[in-house]
Design a protein around this motif. Structure first.
Motif, PDB file in Angstrom:
ATOM      1  N   LEU A   1      -0.596  14.436  11.371  1.00  0.00           N
ATOM      2  CA  LEU A   1      -1.533  13.556  10.676  1.00  0.00           C
ATOM      3  C   LEU A   1      -0.876  12.197  10.467  1.00  0.00           C
ATOM      4  CD1 LEU A   1      -4.077  12.885   8.934  1.00  0.00           C
ATOM      5  CD2 LEU A   1      -2.808  13.828   6.975  1.00  0.00           C
ATOM      6  N   ASP A   2      -1.438  11.151  11.076  1.00  0.00           N
ATOM      7  CA  ASP A   2      -1.020   9.784  10.771  1.00  0.00           C
ATOM      8  C   ASP A   2      -1.605   9.448   9.400  1.00  0.00           C
ATOM      9  OD1 ASP A   2      -1.109   6.915  10.481  1.00  0.00           O
ATOM     10  OD2 ASP A   2      -0.643   6.750  12.608  1.00  0.00           O
ATOM     11  N   ILE A   3      -0.738   9.338   8.409  1.00  0.00           N
ATOM     12  CA  ILE A   3      -1.218   9.198   7.034  1.00  0.00           C
ATOM     13  C   ILE A   3      -1.980   7.888   6.833  1.00  0.00           C
ATOM     14  CG2 ILE A   3      -0.499   9.077   4.611  1.00  0.00           C
ATOM     15  CD1 ILE A   3       1.834  10.892   5.356  1.00  0.00           C
ATOM     16  N   TRP A   4      -1.588   6.833   7.523  1.00  0.00           N
ATOM     17  CA  TRP A   4      -2.250   5.549   7.354  1.00  0.00           C
ATOM     18  C   TRP A   4      -3.669   5.562   7.926  1.00  0.00           C
ATOM     19  CZ3 TRP A   4      -0.149   3.103   3.700  1.00  0.00           C
ATOM     20  CH2 TRP A   4       1.236   3.043   3.538  1.00  0.00           C
ATOM     21  N   SER A   5      -3.818   6.054   9.158  1.00  0.00           N
ATOM     22  CA  SER A   5      -5.147   6.055   9.796  1.00  0.00           C
ATOM     23  C   SER A   5      -5.942   7.311   9.471  1.00  0.00           C
ATOM     24  CB  SER A   5      -4.994   5.938  11.306  1.00  0.00           C
ATOM     25  OG  SER A   5      -4.389   7.105  11.849  1.00  0.00           O
ATOM     26  N   GLU A   6      -5.260   8.350   8.968  1.00  0.00           N
ATOM     27  CA  GLU A   6      -5.854   9.654   8.652  1.00  0.00           C
ATOM     28  C   GLU A   6      -6.457  10.306   9.899  1.00  0.00           C
ATOM     29  OE1 GLU A   6      -8.390   9.473   5.220  1.00  0.00           O
ATOM     30  OE2 GLU A   6      -6.886   8.431   3.994  1.00  0.00           O
ATOM     31  N   ARG A   7      -5.772  10.134  11.029  1.00  0.00           N
ATOM     32  CA  ARG A   7      -6.181  10.741  12.278  1.00  0.00           C
ATOM     33  C   ARG A   7      -5.148  11.765  12.733  1.00  0.00           C
ATOM     34  NH1 ARG A   7      -8.119   5.343  15.670  1.00  0.00           N
ATOM     35  NH2 ARG A   7      -9.919   4.814  14.345  1.00  0.00           N
ATOM     36  N   PHE A   8      -5.627  12.808  13.421  1.00  0.00           N
ATOM     37  CA  PHE A   8      -4.755  13.873  13.893  1.00  0.00           C
ATOM     38  C   PHE A   8      -4.413  13.702  15.367  1.00  0.00           C
ATOM     39  CE2 PHE A   8      -6.573  15.981  10.169  1.00  0.00           C
ATOM     40  CZ  PHE A   8      -5.454  16.598   9.635  1.00  0.00           C
TER      41      PHE A   8
ATOM     42  N   SER B   1      -5.067  22.876   5.529  1.00  0.00           N
ATOM     43  CA  SER B   1      -5.565  21.504   5.575  1.00  0.00           C
ATOM     44  C   SER B   1      -4.524  20.592   4.943  1.00  0.00           C
ATOM     45  CB  SER B   1      -6.896  21.375   4.820  1.00  0.00           C
ATOM     46  OG  SER B   1      -6.719  21.719   3.456  1.00  0.00           O
ATOM     47  N   PHE B   2      -4.718  19.301   5.109  1.00  0.00           N
ATOM     48  CA  PHE B   2      -3.900  18.317   4.413  1.00  0.00           C
ATOM     49  C   PHE B   2      -4.758  17.625   3.374  1.00  0.00           C
ATOM     50  CE2 PHE B   2      -0.875  18.354   8.037  1.00  0.00           C
ATOM     51  CZ  PHE B   2       0.303  18.442   7.312  1.00  0.00           C
ATOM     52  N   GLU B   3      -4.113  17.181   2.317  1.00  0.00           N
ATOM     53  CA  GLU B   3      -4.778  16.351   1.326  1.00  0.00           C
ATOM     54  C   GLU B   3      -4.051  15.021   1.247  1.00  0.00           C
ATOM     55  OE1 GLU B   3      -6.871  19.459  -1.686  1.00  0.00           O
ATOM     56  OE2 GLU B   3      -4.918  18.711  -2.309  1.00  0.00           O
ATOM     57  N   VAL B   4      -4.817  13.940   1.109  1.00  0.00           N
ATOM     58  CA  VAL B   4      -4.229  12.606   1.033  1.00  0.00           C
ATOM     59  C   VAL B   4      -4.707  11.919  -0.240  1.00  0.00           C
ATOM     60  CG1 VAL B   4      -3.958  12.328   3.521  1.00  0.00           C
ATOM     61  CG2 VAL B   4      -6.094  11.627   2.434  1.00  0.00           C
ATOM     62  N   LEU B   5      -3.894  10.958  -0.681  1.00  0.00           N
ATOM     63  CA  LEU B   5      -4.189  10.230  -1.913  1.00  0.00           C
ATOM     64  C   LEU B   5      -3.760   8.782  -1.715  1.00  0.00           C
ATOM     65  CD1 LEU B   5      -4.977  10.624  -5.043  1.00  0.00           C
ATOM     66  CD2 LEU B   5      -2.489  10.658  -5.415  1.00  0.00           C
ATOM     67  N   SER B   6      -4.709   7.847  -1.825  1.00  0.00           N
ATOM     68  CA  SER B   6      -4.380   6.425  -1.777  1.00  0.00           C
ATOM     69  C   SER B   6      -4.011   5.982  -3.182  1.00  0.00           C
ATOM     70  CB  SER B   6      -5.565   5.611  -1.247  1.00  0.00           C
ATOM     71  OG  SER B   6      -5.854   5.946   0.101  1.00  0.00           O
ATOM     72  N   ILE B   7      -2.716   5.687  -3.386  1.00  0.00           N
ATOM     73  CA  ILE B   7      -2.226   5.340  -4.722  1.00  0.00           C
ATOM     74  C   ILE B   7      -2.901   4.064  -5.210  1.00  0.00           C
ATOM     75  CG2 ILE B   7      -0.193   4.795  -6.087  1.00  0.00           C
ATOM     76  CD1 ILE B   7      -0.170   7.623  -4.972  1.00  0.00           C
TER      77      ILE B   7
ATOM     78  N   ALA C   1       7.137  12.054   6.537  1.00  0.00           N
ATOM     79  CA  ALA C   1       8.417  11.537   7.001  1.00  0.00           C
ATOM     80  C   ALA C   1       8.337  10.019   6.991  1.00  0.00           C
ATOM     81  CB  ALA C   1       8.718  12.051   8.416  1.00  0.00           C
ATOM     82  N   LYS C   2       9.260   9.360   6.296  1.00  0.00           N
ATOM     83  CA  LYS C   2       9.096   7.931   6.054  1.00  0.00           C
ATOM     84  C   LYS C   2       9.218   7.105   7.334  1.00  0.00           C
ATOM     85  CE  LYS C   2      13.939   7.036   4.716  1.00  0.00           C
ATOM     86  NZ  LYS C   2      14.793   6.523   3.648  1.00  0.00           N
ATOM     87  N   GLU C   3       9.983   7.589   8.335  1.00  0.00           N
ATOM     88  CA  GLU C   3      10.109   6.840   9.569  1.00  0.00           C
ATOM     89  C   GLU C   3       8.792   6.810  10.350  1.00  0.00           C
ATOM     90  OE1 GLU C   3      12.645   8.104   8.274  1.00  0.00           O
ATOM     91  OE2 GLU C   3      14.243   6.655   8.582  1.00  0.00           O
ATOM     92  N   GLU C   4       8.037   7.893  10.308  1.00  0.00           N
ATOM     93  CA  GLU C   4       6.827   8.012  11.105  1.00  0.00           C
ATOM     94  C   GLU C   4       5.552   7.716  10.331  1.00  0.00           C
ATOM     95  OE1 GLU C   4       7.420  11.430  14.301  1.00  0.00           O
ATOM     96  OE2 GLU C   4       7.461  12.174  12.257  1.00  0.00           O
ATOM     97  N   GLY C   5       5.575   7.895   9.026  1.00  0.00           N
ATOM     98  CA  GLY C   5       4.344   7.797   8.259  1.00  0.00           C
ATOM     99  C   GLY C   5       3.397   8.917   8.618  1.00  0.00           C
TER     100      GLY C   5
ATOM    101  N   GLU D   1       0.837  -1.200   0.000  1.00  0.00           N
ATOM    102  CA  GLU D   1       0.000   0.000   0.000  1.00  0.00           C
ATOM    103  C   GLU D   1       0.871   1.249   0.000  1.00  0.00           C
ATOM    104  OE1 GLU D   1      -3.715   2.018   2.508  1.00  0.00           O
ATOM    105  OE2 GLU D   1      -2.647   0.262   3.311  1.00  0.00           O
ATOM    106  N   CYS D   2       0.445   2.250  -0.738  1.00  0.00           N
ATOM    107  CA  CYS D   2       1.185   3.512  -0.836  1.00  0.00           C
ATOM    108  C   CYS D   2       0.196   4.669  -0.748  1.00  0.00           C
ATOM    109  CB  CYS D   2       1.950   3.573  -2.168  1.00  0.00           C
ATOM    110  SG  CYS D   2       2.987   5.033  -2.372  1.00  0.00           S
ATOM    111  N   LYS D   3       0.549   5.686   0.048  1.00  0.00           N
ATOM    112  CA  LYS D   3      -0.301   6.865   0.184  1.00  0.00           C
ATOM    113  C   LYS D   3       0.569   8.111   0.091  1.00  0.00           C
ATOM    114  CE  LYS D   3      -3.888   6.807   2.943  1.00  0.00           C
ATOM    115  NZ  LYS D   3      -4.775   6.734   4.126  1.00  0.00           N
ATOM    116  N   ALA D   4       0.006   9.144  -0.502  1.00  0.00           N
ATOM    117  CA  ALA D   4       0.699  10.427  -0.605  1.00  0.00           C
ATOM    118  C   ALA D   4      -0.068  11.456   0.210  1.00  0.00           C
ATOM    119  CB  ALA D   4       0.793  10.874  -2.059  1.00  0.00           C
ATOM    120  N   ALA D   5       0.649  12.502   0.634  1.00  0.00           N
ATOM    121  CA  ALA D   5       0.026  13.584   1.390  1.00  0.00           C
ATOM    122  C   ALA D   5       0.653  14.901   0.990  1.00  0.00           C
ATOM    123  CB  ALA D   5       0.188  13.360   2.904  1.00  0.00           C
TER     124      ALA D   5
END
Length: 275
Positions: free
Chosen positions: A141-148, A83-89, A116-120, A64-68
């Protein structure tokens, strides 16, 4: 889009993640993810409005890959909405907007870091005017869970928040100020647990050049190298924190991205041949 973008010149924006690099066009706001070993690329959809600090994360166990990316727009004459924008590749065909939690107070200074790749994680760091006082908040923003998650810098950690520098310490959000001949730093090691770590870096060269203290500002740390921006001389000092010496001077910020590349055969859904 792909034909036109393939003719653009790109430069690298991030260190490699599983052999993948994020690149931005030198002449437009086009972003792409490239596998430099297989010469395959994936062009990202156009982000909304004034977007910046695009980054991405990759889970090697699931593929799985996601961009922000960070996004802001003008609100009225002097304010702005962030705001942040996210994209599920491979799943999303457009960016999805995630609004930040509401704040109490008026933003005074802001810095933005994504993926940051260490934290996601992606971060908005703001110094906020709260009545007569100031406070520093990191909205992560946790990019995987999309929670702040919100982490507040401990009050009294620095004498004057208007003087502090905000940068990345080996991918982690850091806040620092120069006190006498040392750089005093607080690094947000765990944004979920709101855990800060204090680090003191002796700046030995200030003993012989005390005037530099008011000219330099930390700009980033990669491994043992601390990069200090000199606003007066308009250059970057590379300070070896282990040897405690300035080992190089550059005229601009330097990221040795290609020294850390690790080739892989990872392919993302939608990737095409680069040429």
């Amino acid at each position: 889009m792909a034909f036109l973008a393939s003719r653009l010149q790109f430069h690298c924006k991030t260190y490699d993640v599983a052999g993948l690099l994020l690149e931005e066009s030198l002449t437009s706001r086009v972003f792409r993810i490239r596998n430099f070993a297989t010469h395959q690329v994936l062009y990202l959809p156009d982000a909304h409005g004034k977007s910046r600090s695009v980054g991405f994360v990759f889970d090697s166990s699931t593929g799985e890959c996601k961009a922000a990316c960070f996004h802001w727009k003008q609100e009225g004459d002097s304010g702005f909405e962030v705001s942040f924008e996210v994209l599920s590749i491979g799943k999303d065909d457009r960016w999805r907007t995630l609004k930040l939690p509401k704040q109490n107070g008026e933003p005074f200074v802001g810095r933005y870091f994504t993926a940051a790749k260490e934290e996601g994680a992606a971060h908005v760091v703001q110094i906020i005017r709260d009545g007569q006082d100031f406070k520093l908040e990191v909205q992560s923003l946790d990019i995987w869970s999309e929670r702040f998650t919100i982490a507040t810098l401990p009050r009294g950690a620095f004498l004057d928040l208007k003087r502090v520098a905000i940068f990345l310490w080996n991918y982690y959000v850091a806040v620092a100020d120069i006190v006498e001949e040392s750089l005093n730093i607080l690094v947000l090691e765990d944004f979920k647990e709101q855990k800060w770590r204090k680090i003191i870096v002796p700046l030995k060269f200030l003993k012989d050049n005390p005037g530099l203290k008011d000219e330099i500002c930390p700009q980033g740390v990669r491994l043992n190298d601390l990069q200090l921006h000199n606003a007066v001389k308009k250059n970057i000092l590379v300070y070896d924190m282990e040897r405690k010496v300035i080992k190089a001077t550059h005229t601009k910020y330097v990221e040795k991205i290609y020294e850390f590349r690790k080739p892989s055969l990872v392919t993302l859904k939608g990737m095409k041949n680069e040429y």
